[in-house]
Design an enzyme around this catalytic site. Sequence first.
Site, PDB file in Angstrom:
ATOM      1  N   LYS A  92     -18.486  -5.313   6.916  1.00  0.00           N
ATOM      2  CA  LYS A  92     -17.193  -6.002   6.961  1.00  0.00           C
ATOM      3  C   LYS A  92     -16.659  -6.019   8.378  1.00  0.00           C
ATOM      4  O   LYS A  92     -16.909  -5.086   9.153  1.00  0.00           O
ATOM      5  CB  LYS A  92     -16.175  -5.273   6.062  1.00  0.00           C
ATOM      6  CG  LYS A  92     -16.229  -5.660   4.617  1.00  0.00           C
ATOM      7  CD  LYS A  92     -14.926  -5.241   3.947  1.00  0.00           C
ATOM      8  CE  LYS A  92     -14.972  -5.354   2.443  1.00  0.00           C
ATOM      9  NZ  LYS A  92     -13.766  -4.802   1.815  1.00  0.00           N
ATOM     10  N   SER A 146      -3.088  -7.769   2.895  1.00  0.00           N
ATOM     11  CA  SER A 146      -3.419  -7.556   4.316  1.00  0.00           C
ATOM     12  C   SER A 146      -3.973  -8.825   4.958  1.00  0.00           C
ATOM     13  O   SER A 146      -3.613  -9.167   6.089  1.00  0.00           O
ATOM     14  CB  SER A 146      -4.439  -6.428   4.473  1.00  0.00           C
ATOM     15  OG  SER A 146      -3.915  -5.209   4.027  1.00  0.00           O
ATOM     16  N   HIS A 191       0.842  -1.211   0.000  1.00  0.00           N
ATOM     17  CA  HIS A 191       0.000   0.000   0.000  1.00  0.00           C
ATOM     18  C   HIS A 191       0.868   1.249   0.000  1.00  0.00           C
ATOM     19  O   HIS A 191       0.616   2.206  -0.735  1.00  0.00           O
ATOM     20  CB  HIS A 191      -0.880   0.056   1.256  1.00  0.00           C
ATOM     21  CG  HIS A 191      -1.969  -0.970   1.326  1.00  0.00           C
ATOM     22  ND1 HIS A 191      -2.183  -1.747   2.424  1.00  0.00           N
ATOM     23  CD2 HIS A 191      -2.928  -1.328   0.415  1.00  0.00           C
ATOM     24  CE1 HIS A 191      -3.225  -2.541   2.216  1.00  0.00           C
ATOM     25  NE2 HIS A 191      -3.692  -2.307   1.008  1.00  0.00           N
ATOM     26  N   ARG A 208      -1.911  -6.227  -8.369  1.00  0.00           N
ATOM     27  CA  ARG A 208      -0.836  -7.203  -8.150  1.00  0.00           C
ATOM     28  C   ARG A 208      -0.758  -8.237  -9.260  1.00  0.00           C
ATOM     29  O   ARG A 208       0.276  -8.856  -9.452  1.00  0.00           O
ATOM     30  CB  ARG A 208      -1.050  -7.919  -6.813  1.00  0.00           C
ATOM     31  CG  ARG A 208      -0.632  -7.098  -5.619  1.00  0.00           C
ATOM     32  CD  ARG A 208      -1.250  -7.606  -4.345  1.00  0.00           C
ATOM     33  NE  ARG A 208      -2.697  -7.431  -4.397  1.00  0.00           N
ATOM     34  CZ  ARG A 208      -3.489  -7.389  -3.331  1.00  0.00           C
ATOM     35  NH1 ARG A 208      -2.974  -7.546  -2.135  1.00  0.00           N
ATOM     36  NH2 ARG A 208      -4.786  -7.204  -3.459  1.00  0.00           N
TER      37      ARG A 208
HETATM   38  P1  ADP Z   1      -9.820  -3.444  -0.554  1.00  0.00           P
HETATM   39  O1  ADP Z   1     -10.421  -4.201   0.596  1.00  0.00           O
HETATM   40  O2  ADP Z   1     -10.573  -2.233  -0.994  1.00  0.00           O
HETATM   41  O3  ADP Z   1      -9.352  -4.312  -1.722  1.00  0.00           O
HETATM   42  P2  ADP Z   1      -7.100  -3.279   0.310  1.00  0.00           P
HETATM   43  O4  ADP Z   1      -6.665  -2.581   1.531  1.00  0.00           O
HETATM   44  O5  ADP Z   1      -6.972  -4.758   0.283  1.00  0.00           O
HETATM   45  O6  ADP Z   1      -8.542  -2.787   0.070  1.00  0.00           O
HETATM   46  O7  ADP Z   1      -6.337  -2.680  -0.939  1.00  0.00           O
HETATM   47  C1  ADP Z   1      -6.493  -1.343  -1.342  1.00  0.00           C
HETATM   48  C2  ADP Z   1      -5.843  -1.171  -2.690  1.00  0.00           C
HETATM   49  O8  ADP Z   1      -4.452  -1.437  -2.574  1.00  0.00           O
HETATM   50  C3  ADP Z   1      -6.367  -2.130  -3.759  1.00  0.00           C
HETATM   51  O9  ADP Z   1      -6.382  -1.441  -4.996  1.00  0.00           O
HETATM   52  C4  ADP Z   1      -5.335  -3.215  -3.797  1.00  0.00           C
HETATM   53  O10 ADP Z   1      -5.275  -3.842  -5.055  1.00  0.00           O
HETATM   54  C5  ADP Z   1      -4.071  -2.404  -3.516  1.00  0.00           C
HETATM   55  N1  ADP Z   1      -3.010  -3.234  -2.950  1.00  0.00           N
HETATM   56  C6  ADP Z   1      -3.060  -4.007  -1.857  1.00  0.00           C
HETATM   57  N2  ADP Z   1      -1.883  -4.634  -1.656  1.00  0.00           N
HETATM   58  C7  ADP Z   1      -1.065  -4.246  -2.671  1.00  0.00           C
HETATM   59  C8  ADP Z   1       0.291  -4.549  -3.045  1.00  0.00           C
HETATM   60  N3  ADP Z   1       1.019  -5.428  -2.349  1.00  0.00           N
HETATM   61  N4  ADP Z   1       0.789  -3.953  -4.154  1.00  0.00           N
HETATM   62  C9  ADP Z   1       0.012  -3.111  -4.867  1.00  0.00           C
HETATM   63  N5  ADP Z   1      -1.249  -2.775  -4.580  1.00  0.00           N
HETATM   64  C10 ADP Z   1      -1.794  -3.331  -3.490  1.00  0.00           C
END
Ligand code: ADP
Length: 160
Positions: free
Chosen positions: A41, A128, A17, A90
């Site tokens: 959620k 996450s 992130h 990703r």
């Molecule tokens: P959500 O629950 O909305 O998917 P996340 O917190 O999982 O939220 O992710 C928010 C954004 O960050 C999403 O666009 C996700 O694809 C991106 N993201 C999460 N982890 C990574 C990573 N390791 N590299 C690039 N983008 C990421």
Amino acid sequence: MLKAAFPGSFDPPTLGHLNIIQRAAGIFDELLVVVAENRQKKYLFSAEERVEMIRQLTADQGNVSVAICDSLIVDFLQQQGIKLLIRGMRGMDDFSYEFEVSMMYKALDPAIETIFLTTDPQYIVLRSSSIKEIASFRGNISEMVPPLVAAALREKYPPT
Ligand code: ADP
């Protein structure tokens, strides 16, 4: 003035992130990181905890701010006057999901443009949900999240 929003759960924020935040903040004049608070959620960290972690992690980036959204993101962006939405990517699994979500946003508000930033390769496996699972088994997550997030995870899952 190009202002973009990066919405997500950030439960918790990872190095993946942060990489997207840093790169987006380098492209746009202002970046608003939007922490989702969806009552349906279940989160490990409260919205306030997630905001506080991101605030501390981006304290040296003057054009990054953080907000909580507990409504439809499209409505929230309209209120903020933001039309650009950043999402990280990703791989193909992210692509098929994100593509659909971006179509949904377009249906709700055609003015919204979703911009995808592909992950830097070293963060490709960071997620996450996996990090929380490893932390729950007291595994080593120190290479996956910044130290303050690792400490917060250790507080949630104290050593047995
Ligand atoms: P959500 O629950 O909305 O998917 P996340 O917190 O999982 O939220 O992710 C928010 C954004 O960050 C999403 O666009 C996700 O694809 C991106 N993201 C999460 N982890 C990574 C990573 N390791 N590299 C690039 N983008 C990421």
